[in-house]
Design a protein around this motif. Structure first.
Motif, PDB file in Angstrom:
ATOM      1  N   MET A  12     -32.640   0.156   8.248  1.00 13.03           N
ATOM      2  CA  MET A  12     -31.772   1.016   7.543  1.00 13.03           C
ATOM      3  C   MET A  12     -31.501   2.261   8.511  1.00 13.03           C
ATOM      4  N   SER A  13     -32.706   2.601   9.398  1.00  8.53           N
ATOM      5  CA  SER A  13     -32.423   3.921  10.146  1.00  8.53           C
ATOM      6  C   SER A  13     -31.326   3.806  11.152  1.00  8.53           C
ATOM      7  N   SER A  14     -30.647   2.558  11.220  1.00  2.00           N
ATOM      8  CA  SER A  14     -29.416   2.503  12.360  1.00  2.00           C
ATOM      9  C   SER A  14     -28.136   2.769  11.320  1.00  2.00           C
ATOM     10  N   LEU A  15     -28.358   3.129  10.077  1.00  3.59           N
ATOM     11  CA  LEU A  15     -27.253   3.300   9.244  1.00  3.59           C
ATOM     12  C   LEU A  15     -27.122   4.816   8.684  1.00  3.59           C
ATOM     13  N   LEU A  16     -28.161   5.509   8.884  1.00  6.07           N
ATOM     14  CA  LEU A  16     -28.399   6.850   8.263  1.00  6.07           C
ATOM     15  C   LEU A  16     -27.851   7.827   9.166  1.00  6.07           C
ATOM     16  N   ASP A  17     -27.474   8.806   8.404  1.00 10.75           N
ATOM     17  CA  ASP A  17     -27.301  10.247   9.028  1.00 10.75           C
ATOM     18  C   ASP A  17     -28.372  11.206   8.872  1.00 10.75           C
ATOM     19  N   MET A  18     -29.125  11.141  10.041  1.00  6.33           N
ATOM     20  CA  MET A  18     -30.415  11.918  10.122  1.00  6.33           C
ATOM     21  C   MET A  18     -30.147  13.540   9.878  1.00  6.33           C
ATOM     22  N   SER A  19     -29.039  13.994   9.540  1.00  2.00           N
ATOM     23  CA  SER A  19     -28.858  15.494   9.144  1.00  2.00           C
ATOM     24  C   SER A  19     -28.511  15.548   7.888  1.00  2.00           C
ATOM     25  N   ASP A  20     -28.494  14.286   6.781  1.00  2.00           N
ATOM     26  CA  ASP A  20     -28.115  14.453   5.544  1.00  2.00           C
ATOM     27  C   ASP A  20     -29.620  14.256   4.746  1.00  2.00           C
ATOM     28  N   ARG A  21     -30.065  15.134   4.068  1.00  2.47           N
ATOM     29  CA  ARG A  21     -31.355  15.070   3.413  1.00  2.47           C
ATOM     30  C   ARG A  21     -31.152  14.177   2.385  1.00  2.47           C
ATOM     31  N   ASN A  22     -30.034  14.022   1.506  1.00  2.00           N
ATOM     32  CA  ASN A  22     -29.786  13.293   0.432  1.00  2.00           C
ATOM     33  C   ASN A  22     -30.138  11.980   0.629  1.00  2.00           C
ATOM     34  N   THR A  23     -29.999  11.484   2.030  1.00  2.00           N
ATOM     35  CA  THR A  23     -30.343   9.959   2.204  1.00  2.00           C
ATOM     36  C   THR A  23     -31.463   9.534   3.184  1.00  2.00           C
ATOM     37  N   CYS A  24     -31.379  10.521   4.246  1.00  2.00           N
ATOM     38  CA  CYS A  24     -32.216  10.088   5.526  1.00  2.00           C
ATOM     39  C   CYS A  24     -33.883  10.069   5.153  1.00  2.00           C
ATOM     40  N   VAL A  25     -34.152  10.683   4.031  1.00  2.00           N
ATOM     41  CA  VAL A  25     -35.596  10.635   3.675  1.00  2.00           C
ATOM     42  C   VAL A  25     -35.943   9.510   2.679  1.00  2.00           C
ATOM     43  N   LEU A  26     -34.897   8.688   2.350  1.00  2.00           N
ATOM     44  CA  LEU A  26     -35.383   7.773   1.283  1.00  2.00           C
ATOM     45  C   LEU A  26     -35.442   6.111   1.984  1.00  2.00           C
ATOM     46  N   PHE A  27     -35.057   6.076   3.002  1.00  2.00           N
ATOM     47  CA  PHE A  27     -34.995   4.583   3.773  1.00  2.00           C
ATOM     48  C   PHE A  27     -35.981   4.402   4.804  1.00  2.00           C
ATOM     49  N   ASP A  65     -44.366   3.818  -1.738  1.00  2.00           N
ATOM     50  CA  ASP A  65     -44.757   5.128  -1.192  1.00  2.00           C
ATOM     51  C   ASP A  65     -45.128   4.790   0.413  1.00  2.00           C
ATOM     52  N   ARG A  66     -45.379   3.487   0.810  1.00  2.00           N
ATOM     53  CA  ARG A  66     -45.675   3.224   2.244  1.00  2.00           C
ATOM     54  C   ARG A  66     -44.658   2.745   2.888  1.00  2.00           C
ATOM     55  N   TYR A  67     -43.609   2.528   2.287  1.00  2.00           N
ATOM     56  CA  TYR A  67     -42.348   1.987   3.206  1.00  2.00           C
ATOM     57  C   TYR A  67     -41.146   2.451   2.868  1.00  2.00           C
ATOM     58  N   ALA A  68     -40.881   3.269   1.874  1.00  2.00           N
ATOM     59  CA  ALA A  68     -39.860   3.837   1.463  1.00  2.00           C
ATOM     60  C   ALA A  68     -38.717   2.702   1.085  1.00  2.00           C
ATOM     61  N   ASN A  69     -37.518   2.796   1.134  1.00  2.00           N
ATOM     62  CA  ASN A  69     -36.508   1.827   0.539  1.00  2.00           C
ATOM     63  C   ASN A  69     -36.111   1.205   1.716  1.00  2.00           C
ATOM     64  N   THR A  70     -36.589  -0.265   1.659  1.00  2.00           N
ATOM     65  CA  THR A  70     -36.252  -1.227   2.936  1.00  2.00           C
ATOM     66  C   THR A  70     -35.002  -2.038   2.658  1.00  2.00           C
ATOM     67  N   SER A  71     -34.235  -1.711   1.458  1.00  3.37           N
ATOM     68  CA  SER A  71     -33.248  -2.454   0.984  1.00  3.37           C
ATOM     69  C   SER A  71     -33.614  -3.892   0.729  1.00  3.37           C
TER      70      SER A  71
END
Ligand code: ACO
Length: 311
Positions: free
Chosen positions: A144-159, A264-270
């Motif tokens: 999922m890290s390859s799909l994230l915008d690491m400057s968007d706090r609405n999403t990058c902390v979730l996955f 809590d340990r993995y976040a959202n791994t889709s």
């Protein structure tokens, strides 16, 4: 009924874990905000030598080992992912090669976002019934890290990144029920005409969707089987947000302990979250033979899916 039985599970995570404090290097956030809004405390992100493919292969090898099954006995391979390393070949083709599976079997990726693993399990069952064969290897794998915008706090902390795999056998008398559905909607999206858009999400509308999808899937499965939730040992939901699971527990009026949680340990791994949870449960001795489990996935699409089976 031609149902599936779970023979073995495996999981693989990248080496590098990032706690919530580590996310403050990317965005204006805090451990307190992430923990209270989501329940997430940690996630894994791939290093340069790790990808959806490497994780999928490692998880699959462990699942085959756990099932005690010769890879040559696999009759069908499905990989649920939205973050395959290549558009072509599919992740399934690369896993197929790495494991030296037989050439006369179908191997393909399934794209149904976070509902993908259960869509893939149901597709595997249909393929085994239609084509003949007994054993399916089903993987959920994501970078999922390859799909994230690491400057968007609405999403990058979730996955987070990870993979889980399961080996199933088709059995004529296995108890099995499934439901699935879709409502075309862009509330979560990534890609675009030139694959230029990172993940974007309307969090509150996804939240509202999720807290109705989980109870609906659970009730539909129980209704089809003529059972009550007391007859079920575990509910393993897609692990997106602690508050989504808590709200579903309240709506269903069941003990929270019945819902397995590890977000809590993995976040959202889709698509990987349900098979990772299954593997942890098995490893902890929580999946005794004969237990009845319900699994529920929901996610981008919007898609949802539920399966009830005995292990
Ligand atoms: N750190 C600090 N503040 C933040 C962060 C962050 N990481 N992210 C958002 N905020 C801020 C917002 O900017 C907003 O600030 P403002 O009031 O000044 O505008 C404030 O926090 C509240 O934002 P909300 O969006 O209202 O927060 P909410 O309580 O709805 O929680 C969340 C957001 C966690 C995303 C929630 O809506 C949610 O979990 N939705 C479901 C998302 C989900 O599960 N998606 C995946 C499922 S599908 C799939 O897996 C692909």
């Amino acid at each position: 009924m031609n149902g599936l039985r779970l023979l073995g599970t495996g999981r693989a995570l990248p080496e590098k874990a990032l706690d919530n404090d580590a996310m403050t290097q990317y965005v204006d956030t805090s451990d307190e905000w992430i923990t209270t809004r989501t329940g997430i405390r940690r996630r894994y992100f791939c290093a340069e030598n790790e990808t959806t493919t490497t994780l999928a292969i490692a998880a699959a090898q462990r699942a085959l080992e756990n099932a005690g099954l010769d890879p040559q006995a696999i009759d069908c391979l499905l990989v649920a992912t939205s973050s395959g390393e290549y558009v072509m070949p599919s992740t399934a083709c690369m896993v197929h090669k790495a494991l030296s599976l037989r050439e006369d079997i179908p191997a393909m990726d399934v794209g149904a976002a976070c509902a993908g693993f259960l869509y893939a399990v149901e597709t595997a069952r249909a393929l085994l019934i239609a084509r003949g064969g007994r054993h399916a290897l089903v993987i959920g794998a994501e970078q999922m890290s390859s799909l994230l915008d690491m400057s968007d706090r609405n999403t990058c902390v979730l996955f987070g990144d990870g993979a889980g795999a399961a080996v199933f056998s088709l059995e004529a008398d296995a108890e099995y029920e499934s439901v699935c559905g879709v409502r075309g909607d862009m509330a979560i999206r990534v890609g675009g005409p030139r694959r230029e858009q990172p993940m974007a999400m309307d969090g509150q509308s996804v939240f509202r969707f999720a807290v109705s999808a989980i109870p609906q899937c659970v009730q539909q499965l129980l209704g089809k089987a003529g059972l009550a939730l007391e007859d079920v040992d575990w509910v393993v939901c897609h692990q997106a947000n602690q508050r989504i699971i808590d709200a579903s527990v309240r709506r269903l009026g069941v003990p929270a302990e019945k819902f397995y949680k590890n977000l809590d340990r993995y976040a959202n791994t889709s698509a990987a979250s349900i098979p990772i949870a299954l593997d942890e449960l098995r490893e902890q001795g929580g999946l005794a033979t004969g237990m009845r489990i319900i699994m529920v996935g929901f996610g981008g699409g919007l898609t949802w899916s539920g399966i009830m089976m005995r292990v």
